[in-house]
Scaffold this motif. Structure first.
Motif, PDB file in Angstrom:
ATOM      1  N   HIS A  62      12.981   0.705 -22.561  1.00 29.76           N
ATOM      2  CA  HIS A  62      13.294   1.630 -21.189  1.00 29.76           C
ATOM      3  C   HIS A  62      12.197   2.790 -21.009  1.00 29.76           C
ATOM      4  N   LEU A  63      11.674   3.288 -22.080  1.00 29.92           N
ATOM      5  CA  LEU A  63      10.629   4.290 -21.709  1.00 29.92           C
ATOM      6  C   LEU A  63       9.353   3.640 -20.903  1.00 29.92           C
ATOM      7  N   LEU A  64       9.221   2.572 -21.491  1.00 33.34           N
ATOM      8  CA  LEU A  64       8.028   1.930 -20.850  1.00 33.34           C
ATOM      9  C   LEU A  64       8.359   1.728 -19.334  1.00 33.34           C
ATOM     10  N   THR A  65       9.441   1.140 -19.121  1.00 32.49           N
ATOM     11  CA  THR A  65      10.095   0.723 -17.899  1.00 32.49           C
ATOM     12  C   THR A  65       9.957   2.346 -16.803  1.00 32.49           C
ATOM     13  N   GLU A  66      10.639   3.089 -17.528  1.00 33.45           N
ATOM     14  CA  GLU A  66      10.705   4.345 -16.807  1.00 33.45           C
ATOM     15  C   GLU A  66       9.263   4.874 -16.290  1.00 33.45           C
ATOM     16  N   LEU A  67       8.281   4.799 -17.487  1.00 32.16           N
ATOM     17  CA  LEU A  67       6.975   5.377 -16.912  1.00 32.16           C
ATOM     18  C   LEU A  67       6.256   4.426 -15.769  1.00 32.16           C
ATOM     19  N   VAL A  68       6.490   3.203 -15.991  1.00 31.73           N
ATOM     20  CA  VAL A  68       5.775   2.455 -14.963  1.00 31.73           C
ATOM     21  C   VAL A  68       6.490   2.373 -13.616  1.00 31.73           C
ATOM     22  N   TYR A  69       7.665   2.467 -13.432  1.00 32.08           N
ATOM     23  CA  TYR A  69       8.232   2.621 -12.095  1.00 32.08           C
ATOM     24  C   TYR A  69       8.176   4.122 -11.604  1.00 32.08           C
ATOM     25  N   GLY A  70       8.630   4.956 -12.526  1.00 28.22           N
ATOM     26  CA  GLY A  70       8.291   6.360 -12.214  1.00 28.22           C
ATOM     27  C   GLY A  70       7.252   6.847 -11.493  1.00 28.22           C
ATOM     28  N   THR A  71       6.183   6.399 -12.534  1.00 32.20           N
ATOM     29  CA  THR A  71       4.761   6.717 -11.993  1.00 32.20           C
ATOM     30  C   THR A  71       4.407   6.085 -10.683  1.00 32.20           C
ATOM     31  N   LEU A  72       4.928   4.930 -10.521  1.00 36.89           N
ATOM     32  CA  LEU A  72       4.553   4.377  -8.906  1.00 36.89           C
ATOM     33  C   LEU A  72       5.420   4.921  -7.905  1.00 36.89           C
ATOM     34  N   ARG A  73       6.725   5.569  -8.163  1.00 40.51           N
ATOM     35  CA  ARG A  73       7.332   6.255  -7.328  1.00 40.51           C
ATOM     36  C   ARG A  73       6.762   7.479  -7.106  1.00 40.51           C
ATOM     37  N   LYS A  74       6.300   8.082  -7.822  1.00 39.31           N
ATOM     38  CA  LYS A  74       5.582   9.438  -7.624  1.00 39.31           C
ATOM     39  C   LYS A  74       4.014   9.423  -7.379  1.00 39.31           C
ATOM     40  N   TYR A  75       3.311   8.370  -7.307  1.00 40.14           N
ATOM     41  CA  TYR A  75       2.082   8.241  -7.504  1.00 40.14           C
ATOM     42  C   TYR A  75       1.189   9.203  -6.386  1.00 40.14           C
ATOM     43  N   LYS A  76       1.794   9.232  -5.165  1.00 40.44           N
ATOM     44  CA  LYS A  76       0.831  10.118  -4.322  1.00 40.44           C
ATOM     45  C   LYS A  76       1.014  11.556  -4.619  1.00 40.44           C
ATOM     46  N   TYR A  89       3.433  12.397 -15.112  1.00 37.52           N
ATOM     47  CA  TYR A  89       4.713  12.033 -14.849  1.00 37.52           C
ATOM     48  C   TYR A  89       5.654  12.242 -16.014  1.00 37.52           C
ATOM     49  N   GLN A  90       4.965  12.309 -17.289  1.00 40.67           N
ATOM     50  CA  GLN A  90       6.053  12.701 -18.178  1.00 40.67           C
ATOM     51  C   GLN A  90       6.011  14.202 -18.511  1.00 40.67           C
ATOM     52  N   LEU A  91       5.023  14.837 -18.183  1.00 40.60           N
ATOM     53  CA  LEU A  91       5.228  16.246 -18.016  1.00 40.60           C
ATOM     54  C   LEU A  91       5.915  16.967 -16.979  1.00 40.60           C
ATOM     55  N   ILE A  92       6.229  16.299 -15.702  1.00 39.77           N
ATOM     56  CA  ILE A  92       6.748  16.674 -14.873  1.00 39.77           C
ATOM     57  C   ILE A  92       8.480  16.190 -14.951  1.00 39.77           C
ATOM     58  N   TYR A  93       8.436  15.119 -15.038  1.00 37.90           N
ATOM     59  CA  TYR A  93       9.699  14.519 -14.800  1.00 37.90           C
ATOM     60  C   TYR A  93      10.486  14.045 -16.170  1.00 37.90           C
ATOM     61  N   LEU A  94       9.912  13.993 -17.193  1.00 40.75           N
ATOM     62  CA  LEU A  94      10.530  13.550 -18.483  1.00 40.75           C
ATOM     63  C   LEU A  94      10.974  14.551 -19.447  1.00 40.75           C
ATOM     64  N   SER A  95      12.064  15.273 -19.319  1.00 42.51           N
ATOM     65  CA  SER A  95      12.304  16.464 -20.138  1.00 42.51           C
ATOM     66  C   SER A  95      12.488  16.317 -21.555  1.00 42.51           C
ATOM     67  N   ARG A  96      13.075  15.061 -21.876  1.00 39.70           N
ATOM     68  CA  ARG A  96      13.201  14.642 -23.392  1.00 39.70           C
ATOM     69  C   ARG A  96      11.941  14.419 -24.070  1.00 39.70           C
ATOM     70  N   ILE A  97      10.708  14.506 -23.504  1.00 46.12           N
ATOM     71  CA  ILE A  97       9.529  14.287 -23.990  1.00 46.12           C
ATOM     72  C   ILE A  97       8.622  15.616 -24.221  1.00 46.12           C
ATOM     73  N   PRO A  98       8.551  16.027 -25.372  1.00 45.60           N
ATOM     74  CA  PRO A  98       7.917  17.403 -25.524  1.00 45.60           C
ATOM     75  C   PRO A  98       6.391  17.267 -24.785  1.00 45.60           C
ATOM     76  N   GLU A  99       6.064  18.322 -24.308  1.00 39.35           N
ATOM     77  CA  GLU A  99       4.656  18.425 -23.520  1.00 39.35           C
ATOM     78  C   GLU A  99       3.634  18.076 -24.697  1.00 39.35           C
ATOM     79  N   SER A 100       3.663  18.386 -25.767  1.00 41.17           N
ATOM     80  CA  SER A 100       2.608  18.259 -26.649  1.00 41.17           C
ATOM     81  C   SER A 100       2.561  16.664 -27.041  1.00 41.17           C
ATOM     82  N   ALA A 101       3.728  16.050 -27.065  1.00 40.30           N
ATOM     83  CA  ALA A 101       3.640  14.689 -27.389  1.00 40.30           C
ATOM     84  C   ALA A 101       3.040  13.794 -26.191  1.00 40.30           C
ATOM     85  N   ALA A 102       3.519  14.222 -24.849  1.00 37.70           N
ATOM     86  CA  ALA A 102       3.184  13.681 -23.744  1.00 37.70           C
ATOM     87  C   ALA A 102       1.664  13.551 -23.809  1.00 37.70           C
TER      88      ALA A 102
END
Length: 164
Positions: free
Chosen positions: A26-40, A70-83
């Motif tokens: 699920h995380l990989l899927t979100e990273l791929v499609y989310g990054t594509l959705r917000k690419y610009k 994308y992780q830093l901006i849109y995925l609140s459950r991932i700590p910034e340091s981990a991203a």
């Protein structure tokens, strides 16, 4: 982002090859499609953080930066340091040390300046706002507005941005 690749096919291959299931898939899927959705928008941020022109940044580095942002901006459950750390860890495996330092620097610079990266107000620059928010090329937004009018164009842009 990778020429000649279909994201859905590449994603399925990666999931199978790495035996990912459940939360990892699920995380990989979100990273791929989310990054594509917000690419610009992500590339716009990179252009404001980097002294190098975005087009001159190696594609793998640009993609890693987009995924990290994308992780830093849109995925609140991932700590910034981990991203940041996970993005850098991947960079160490696929690129040279200079690019690794560059990625680390850009992501950490973003964390220091993140309040500066709000979308421009739609009232002040509607075309740039639509390009960045809806991830659509400006020429296409202008074409639709000319042919369909602003109301229908807004509906189309919103529909394209819905998560399936």
């Amino acid at each position: 982002m990778e020429k000649g690749a279909y994201s859905n096919l590449r994603l399925q291959t990666a999931l199978k090859k790495n035996h990912l299931k459940g939360p990892e898939a699920h995380l990989l899927t979100e990273l791929v499609y989310g990054t594509l959705r917000k690419y610009k928008y992500l590339v716009w941020i990179i252009s404001r953080l980097s002294s190098h022109p975005v087009k001159k940044i190696h594609p793998a580095v640009r993609i890693l930066l987009c995924i990290g942002l994308y992780q830093l901006i849109y995925l609140s459950r991932i700590p910034e340091s981990a991203a940041v750390n996970e993005t850098v860890k991947i960079a160490k495996k696929i690129t040279h040390p200079g690019n690794v330092r560059f990625i680390n620097g850009v992501l950490r610079n973003f964390l220091r300046k993140k309040e500066q990266f709000e979308l421009p107000k739609r009232e002040s620059n509607p075309l740039l706002y639509d390009e960045l928010f809806y991830n659509m090329p400006g020429w296409l937004v202008q074409k639709w507005q000319k042919e369909l009018g602003p109301e229908k164009t807004d509906l189309i842009l919103k529909a394209f941005n819905e998560v399936p």
